[in-house]
Design an enzyme around this catalytic site. Structure first.
Site, PDB file in Angstrom:
ATOM      1  N   GLU A 197      -5.969  -8.559   0.435  1.00 37.07           N
ATOM      2  CA  GLU A 197      -6.584  -8.132   1.697  1.00 37.07           C
ATOM      3  C   GLU A 197      -8.053  -7.813   1.472  1.00 37.07           C
ATOM      4  O   GLU A 197      -8.396  -7.053   0.569  1.00 37.07           O
ATOM      5  CB  GLU A 197      -5.930  -6.865   2.278  1.00 37.07           C
ATOM      6  CG  GLU A 197      -4.607  -7.058   2.974  1.00 37.07           C
ATOM      7  CD  GLU A 197      -4.135  -5.780   3.657  1.00 37.07           C
ATOM      8  OE1 GLU A 197      -4.987  -5.045   4.227  1.00 37.07           O
ATOM      9  OE2 GLU A 197      -2.926  -5.509   3.625  1.00 37.07           O
ATOM     10  N   GLU A 220       0.812  -1.226   0.000  1.00 32.98           N
ATOM     11  CA  GLU A 220       0.000   0.000   0.000  1.00 32.98           C
ATOM     12  C   GLU A 220       0.847   1.278   0.000  1.00 32.98           C
ATOM     13  O   GLU A 220       0.398   2.328   0.457  1.00 32.98           O
ATOM     14  CB  GLU A 220      -0.989  -0.013   1.171  1.00 32.98           C
ATOM     15  CG  GLU A 220      -1.977  -1.174   1.079  1.00 32.98           C
ATOM     16  CD  GLU A 220      -3.132  -1.073   2.063  1.00 32.98           C
ATOM     17  OE1 GLU A 220      -3.089  -0.202   2.959  1.00 32.98           O
ATOM     18  OE2 GLU A 220      -4.092  -1.869   1.947  1.00 32.98           O
TER      19      GLU A 220
END
Length: 289
Positions: free
Chosen positions: A223, A122
């Protein structure tokens, strides 16, 4: 209930004979604080394998932090668990330490325990680096693995779906062997009943971009999850029943069509808490599919 018919074409395009990796994201810190030992990692991996679905793979966020690989690899080998290894990329010193830890692990244990490697997590969403810098780091780690005789290991990156659909980040897609996408309808303020369609729309949006930029590259689900406890986020309400609903609709469909790593195995001291097992390592709800 979710509108299953909306995304039936996704499942229809999936070869029925294909086997996919499925597992959990697992952090190197204990929920109560401190770093996990080899015994703690082995408890996590044994717990996963004992759940419905018999999960045999896990995603780790780092290599050097908390001696992640030094403690997790022996536990993984002992339990037959494959690892999606994380290499933290932020700041040159940290990246060098992460890369060195992965190199040392491969030299000591070989590479049969590695499922794949994610360079960064991320980073693009947070705006902590540039696409060109991250792409170079992906090539760098791939080159290191190749020099160690592990050229068959896929090297990619994990980021939010919003980062992947941003045209400024196409250099990273081009550098990846796989694209790991993170998506949370909870953080999009969706109701639990809308979670299925909201999530799969995000995955399809990423697939559409990846197919244009680098056709043939697989999109992994790295995720997603729904919290069992915590504060409401707009229309999104954490609860055992909503987490159960999201698992039954999203997890069970994801396991049938993509390499999938659920968030998370255990995080009972966090708020919101997405963990599927409590402090006693027993499931909080039905995890069968």
């Amino acid at each position: 209930m979710h509108a299953l018919s909306t995304f039936l074409p996704l499942l229809a395009l999936t070869p029925l004979a294909t086997a996919y990796w499925k597992g959990f994201n697992i952090g190197a810190d204990l929920p109560t604080g401190g770093c996990k030992t080899q015994a703690d990692w082995q408890k996590d991996f044994t717990t996963m394998a004992g759940l419905p679905g018999r999960f045999t793979s896990a995603r780790l966020y780092a290599s050097s932090d908390c001696n992640t690989l030094a403690n997790a690899i022996p536990a993984a080998i002992a339990t037959g668990t494959k690892l999606l290894v994380g290499v933290w990329t932020e700041d040159a010193g940290h990246y060098a330490a992460e890369k060195a830890a992965l190199e040392a692990a491969v030299r000591k244990y070989g590479h049969d325990w590695i499922l794949s490697v994610s360079v960064g997590s991320e980073d693009l969403y947070r705006g902590d680096t540039s696409a060109s810098t991250l792409a170079q780091q992906i090539h760098d780690v791939r080159g290191m693995l190749s020099s160690l005789g592990a050229s068959g290991i896929q090297v990619g990156h994990v980021d939010t779906w919003t980062a992947w659909v941003n045209s400024a980040n196409t250099d990273v897609i081009k550098a990846c062997d796989f694209v790991g996408t993170d998506g949370y309808p909870y953080f999009q303020a969706a109701t639990a009943s809308d979670g299925y369609n909201v999530f799969w729309q995000s995955v399809q949006d990423v697939r559409n971009v990846v197919d244009k930029v680098k056709p043939g590259t697989w999109v992994w689900i790295t995720e997603t999850g729904w919290p069992a406890t915590g504060a409401n986020f707009g229309a999104a309400v954490p609860s055992i029943s909503n987490a159960q609903m999201y698992w039954k609709s999203v997890a069970c469909s994801a396991f049938a069509q993509a390499h999938t790593f659920w968030y998370t195995l255990q995080d009972y001291t966090s708020s919101p808490s997405f963990g599927v097992v409590g402090p006693d390592f027993k499931p909080l709800y039905d995890l069968s599919c």
